[in-house]
Design a protein around this motif. Structure first.
Motif, PDB file in Angstrom:
ATOM      1  N   LYS A 140       0.942   4.277  -2.803  1.00  0.00           N
ATOM      2  CA  LYS A 140       0.733   5.684  -2.460  1.00  0.00           C
ATOM      3  C   LYS A 140       1.861   6.553  -3.026  1.00  0.00           C
ATOM      4  O   LYS A 140       1.623   7.630  -3.574  1.00  0.00           O
ATOM      5  N   VAL A 141       3.094   6.086  -2.886  1.00  0.00           N
ATOM      6  CA  VAL A 141       4.247   6.833  -3.419  1.00  0.00           C
ATOM      7  C   VAL A 141       4.133   6.936  -4.934  1.00  0.00           C
ATOM      8  O   VAL A 141       4.331   8.008  -5.513  1.00  0.00           O
ATOM      9  N   GLU A 162       0.821  -1.208   0.000  1.00  0.00           N
ATOM     10  CA  GLU A 162       0.000   0.000   0.000  1.00  0.00           C
ATOM     11  C   GLU A 162       0.854   1.256   0.000  1.00  0.00           C
ATOM     12  O   GLU A 162       0.558   2.221  -0.703  1.00  0.00           O
ATOM     13  N   LYS A 163       1.950   1.240   0.780  1.00  0.00           N
ATOM     14  CA  LYS A 163       2.835   2.401   0.847  1.00  0.00           C
ATOM     15  C   LYS A 163       3.466   2.660  -0.529  1.00  0.00           C
ATOM     16  O   LYS A 163       3.565   3.808  -0.953  1.00  0.00           O
ATOM     17  N   ILE A 164       3.875   1.604  -1.179  1.00  0.00           N
ATOM     18  CA  ILE A 164       4.483   1.742  -2.507  1.00  0.00           C
ATOM     19  C   ILE A 164       3.478   2.345  -3.473  1.00  0.00           C
ATOM     20  O   ILE A 164       3.797   3.257  -4.238  1.00  0.00           O
TER      21      ILE A 164
END
Length: 111
Positions: free
Chosen positions: A6-7, A2-4
């Motif tokens: 978002k980035v 999920e973080k990837i």
């Protein structure tokens, strides 16, 4: 993951001219279109190619030959070229020196 994502979304939403960042799953599930070849087995439309060599090694002759080969769909250095439009820039020598080179290559290619 999920973080990837978002980035990646944040980077893709910027006003820049870079191609979009894609996750490997996107590339496998929806691969980008393969551009047509200009020089078979060597160069595709939109790709970059660089030719280096020492001074007086024949780079100009080689690139003029490539320009003619692309225009007329000839074989260049054993690679078939696809007939294409060519814009040839020469920032190194004056027209008075360039024109004889151009004509010499055209004559050698029987154009």
């Amino acid at each position: 993951m999920e973080k990837i994502e978002k980035v990646i979304n944040r980077m893709n939403n910027r006003d820049n001219v870079l191609p979009p960042i894609m996750c490997s799953t996107e590339l496998f599930n929806d691969p980008p279109e393969i551009k047509p070849e200009l020089i078979q087995g060597v160069l595709r439309q939109g790709h970059k190619m660089m030719l280096n060599g020492s001074s007086k090694s024949g780079k100009s002759f080689c690139l003029i030959n490539l320009a003619f080969s692309l225009v007329y769909g000839l074989i260049w250095l054993e690679f078939q070229c696809i007939p294409s439009k060519v814009l040839y820039f020469n920032f190194e020598i004056y027209n008075s020196s360039f024109c004889p080179l151009f004509l010499e290559v055209a004559k050698a290619l029987k154009i």
